[in-house]
Structures are given as C-alpha cells and as structure tokens.
Design a protein around this motif. Structure first.
Motif, mmCIF file in Angstrom:
data_model
loop_
_atom_site.group_PDB
_atom_site.id
_atom_site.type_symbol
_atom_site.label_atom_id
_atom_site.label_comp_id
_atom_site.label_asym_id
_atom_site.label_seq_id
_atom_site.Cartn_x
_atom_site.Cartn_y
_atom_site.Cartn_z
ATOM 1 N N LYS A 85 0.861 -1.178 0.000
ATOM 2 C CA LYS A 85 0.000 0.000 0.000
ATOM 3 C C LYS A 85 0.901 1.233 0.000
ATOM 4 C CE LYS A 85 -3.750 -2.088 2.718
ATOM 5 N NZ LYS A 85 -4.549 -1.960 3.977
ATOM 6 N N ARG A 87 1.041 5.939 -0.424
ATOM 7 C CA ARG A 87 0.399 7.231 -0.656
ATOM 8 C C ARG A 87 1.464 8.278 -0.925
ATOM 9 N NH1 ARG A 87 -3.258 9.344 3.911
ATOM 10 N NH2 ARG A 87 -2.977 11.351 2.854
ATOM 11 N N ASP A 98 -4.952 1.691 -1.711
ATOM 12 C CA ASP A 98 -5.406 1.128 -0.439
ATOM 13 C C ASP A 98 -5.307 -0.391 -0.377
ATOM 14 O OD1 ASP A 98 -7.479 0.247 -2.042
ATOM 15 O OD2 ASP A 98 -9.000 1.555 -1.152
ATOM 16 N N ARG A 100 -6.441 -2.246 -2.905
ATOM 17 C CA ARG A 100 -7.383 -2.700 -3.919
ATOM 18 C C ARG A 100 -7.485 -1.722 -5.081
ATOM 19 N NH1 ARG A 100 -9.642 -3.490 0.964
ATOM 20 N NH2 ARG A 100 -10.799 -1.524 0.791
ATOM 21 N N TRP A 103 -6.606 5.874 -5.300
ATOM 22 C CA TRP A 103 -7.470 7.017 -5.031
ATOM 23 C C TRP A 103 -6.707 8.325 -5.259
ATOM 24 C CZ3 TRP A 103 -5.261 9.993 -1.317
ATOM 25 C CH2 TRP A 103 -4.460 9.368 -0.357
ATOM 26 N N THR A 250 -3.768 2.252 11.294
ATOM 27 C CA THR A 250 -4.831 1.717 10.455
ATOM 28 C C THR A 250 -5.539 2.860 9.727
ATOM 29 O OG1 THR A 250 -5.162 -0.113 11.991
ATOM 30 C CG2 THR A 250 -6.961 0.369 10.453
ATOM 31 N N GLY A 251 -5.731 2.688 8.451
ATOM 32 C CA GLY A 251 -6.428 3.696 7.663
ATOM 33 C C GLY A 251 -5.530 4.719 7.004
ATOM 34 N N TYR A 253 -3.408 4.481 4.628
ATOM 35 C CA TYR A 253 -3.374 4.352 3.173
ATOM 36 C C TYR A 253 -4.773 4.309 2.551
ATOM 37 C CZ TYR A 253 1.426 3.043 4.287
ATOM 38 O OH TYR A 253 2.705 3.035 4.781
ATOM 39 N N GLY A 254 -5.814 4.403 3.378
ATOM 40 C CA GLY A 254 -7.169 4.344 2.869
ATOM 41 C C GLY A 254 -7.596 5.621 2.168
ATOM 42 N N LYS A 255 -8.653 5.535 1.388
ATOM 43 C CA LYS A 255 -9.165 6.698 0.650
ATOM 44 C C LYS A 255 -9.711 7.732 1.621
ATOM 45 C CE LYS A 255 -13.103 6.442 -1.684
ATOM 46 N NZ LYS A 255 -13.947 7.600 -1.271
ATOM 47 N N TYR A 261 -11.870 7.277 -6.303
ATOM 48 C CA TYR A 261 -11.119 6.201 -6.929
ATOM 49 C C TYR A 261 -10.917 6.519 -8.396
ATOM 50 C CZ TYR A 261 -11.623 3.204 -2.821
ATOM 51 O OH TYR A 261 -11.546 2.682 -1.559
#
Length: 267
Positions: A85, A87, A98, A100, A103, A250-251, A253-255, A261
């Motif tokens: 992952k 960013r 993320d 998958r 973004w 946690t989170g 690298y999340g959108k 996306y």
C-alpha cells in the motif's frame, strides 16, 4: 509536473495487492517465512544485497518514506513494504493505493497526470536493488557496462508472464566489481505494447545509508547510444528518507474523505 511525461515511460511494474492478515503476530511470522524461503538469488545479487545492508534486514522493515523536492508541489512518498500500500502527499493533492484501488484527493484539479500509473512509480526506482527480490523474476547473464574507463559487471532480469504491466520488459543491474554496490540500472520499455524492444535506457545511482540500509540519494538518467553512455540528461534527488520496522496507523493508506477512486491501467 514537467517531468511527468518523461517518467510515464519508466514504470517497472505495479505494486502487489495485500494478502489478508489477521493480526500483528501473523504478519511477523509470515515475513520471517518469506525471508527464510528466499535463497535462490544469483551469487552476484546476494553480494549486491549484502552491500546495501542485506536482504534479511530489508525484509524486516515495514515503512519507507522519502521526499521528492518539486518546485510547485514537493512530494512525500510513503510505502508499506509488507502490503505495498502507498500514498503520496503534496501541498496541492494526495494520491495512494489502499490495497485494492488507487485514489486521488485533488479538489482543485491540480494534478494533471495518471494517478494509477504514478502512485508507486518512484518507489520501484527508489527501492533498488531490493525490489529485484520480488516474486516472478528470472535472472541471467549480461555484457558488462563500460563508463569512463570502468567496467561494471551486470545481471539481466526478466519477468514471468502475467507479472506487472509489461512482462516483456528487461532490466539490467550493473554493480561496482570491488564493492558490489549497485551503480547502474538499464531497462527496456514495452509498456502495454506486447512488442520486444532493444532500446535500453540507462540511469545511475548515488547512495546514502538509512537505518543500516543503502538507498538512493539521487537517480540520474543519461543520454546514450546503445550501451555507449553519453552525458547526463536529468537528475532526481531525494530528501528526508526514513525506513523503519513500524507500520503506519490503520487507515493511513485508505481513501480519505473527498477523494475519488481512479480508473485502473490494468487490462
């Protein structure tokens, strides 16, 4: 982003997707198993890894961060070395993957490139030579490289079918025969054409040591005619490198809220 059109042809391959993990203990145990299982590299590549701090030390690291100074939007790249992952954060926009999807957070439409292509592009140049320990790679012999009266032995590298966006691309690591430190990378570009190429492009590395691991301080692309390397073409410098065994929260690298996306380059 004046150099982006030039960099678009420089991708090595896309990052691997994340494998499901249950907890920190499982992640740690899995990593140890991978380190112990990788023992089929050529002797010369083992020596290159050792000259850069060792493959075992590299595989114990979790988070890599480096900055790429840019006049208008300096970039901070952060990568999870287990999951791949990532960013990129700048004052104008952010992007990432993320595990998958890719973004992009860019409310002012400042970014004009292809985020799905660029989000991990610099990582694969920056993480040399250790990314050459990834799965799906084949190693062979190649002619030594000559530059300014010095000879650099090398290793030829190809990928199995289905690995990355351009499995027909070929790569060449050339190293200092005395220190075994990597000095040059050569590569062909066939991005999504399916056609072989004999046009090898050449770039040179300068190194620094970070937490016991030797990583780039700069990468320079040179003009060339075949294997005859000419003058310097362009140089990318890196700053504020950090590498550690600690992972991001946690989170990370999340959108983010407000991000979207983007379409995938995969066919």
């Amino acid at each position: 982003m004046k150099q982006f059109s030039f960099l678009l042809v420089l991708a090595l391959f896309l990052a691997c997707g994340e494998q499901p993990k249950k907890n920190d203990k499982t992640e740690s145990e899995t990593t140890v198993e991978v380190v112990e299982a990788v023992n089929d590299y050529p002797e010369a590549l083992h020596k290159i890894f050792n000259a850069h701090g060792g493959i075992d030390l590299w595989k114990r690291q979790r988070t890599l961060t480096f900055e790429r100074p840019m006049p208008e939007a300096p970039e901070t790249h952060t990568i999870d070395l287990y999951t791949r992952k990532d960013r990129i954060d700048t004052p104008k926009f952010s992007m990432g993957h993320d595990g998958r999807q890719t973004w992009l957070l860019d409310g002012d439409s400042a970014y004009k490139g292809n985020a799905d292509f660029y989000h991990n592009l610099m990582f694969y140049f920056y993480a040399m030579p250790f990314v050459m320990a990834d799965d799906g790679i084949n190693y062979g012999e190649t002619t030594p490289l000559e530059f300014e009266g010095k000879t650099y032995p090398g290793i030829a590298i190809t990928y199995n079918d289905g690995v990355g966006t351009s499995p027909k691309d070929e790569y060449y690591i050339h190293y200092d025969a005395d220190t075994h430190q990597m000095a040059w990378l050569g590569y062909t570009v066939t991005y999504r054409t399916g056609e072989d190429s004999n046009d090898i492009r050449w770039l040179r590395y300068e190194w620094g040591v970070f937490n016991g691991i030797t990583l780039p301080q700069s990468i320079s692309w040179y003009n060339y005619e075949g294997r005859d390397i000419k003058d310097l073409r362009t140089k990318i410098v890196f700053e504020n490198t950090e590498i550690s065994e600690n992972r991001k929260p946690t989170g990370f690298y999340g959108k983010p809220e407000g991000a979207v996306y983007v379409a995938s380059n995969k066919q």
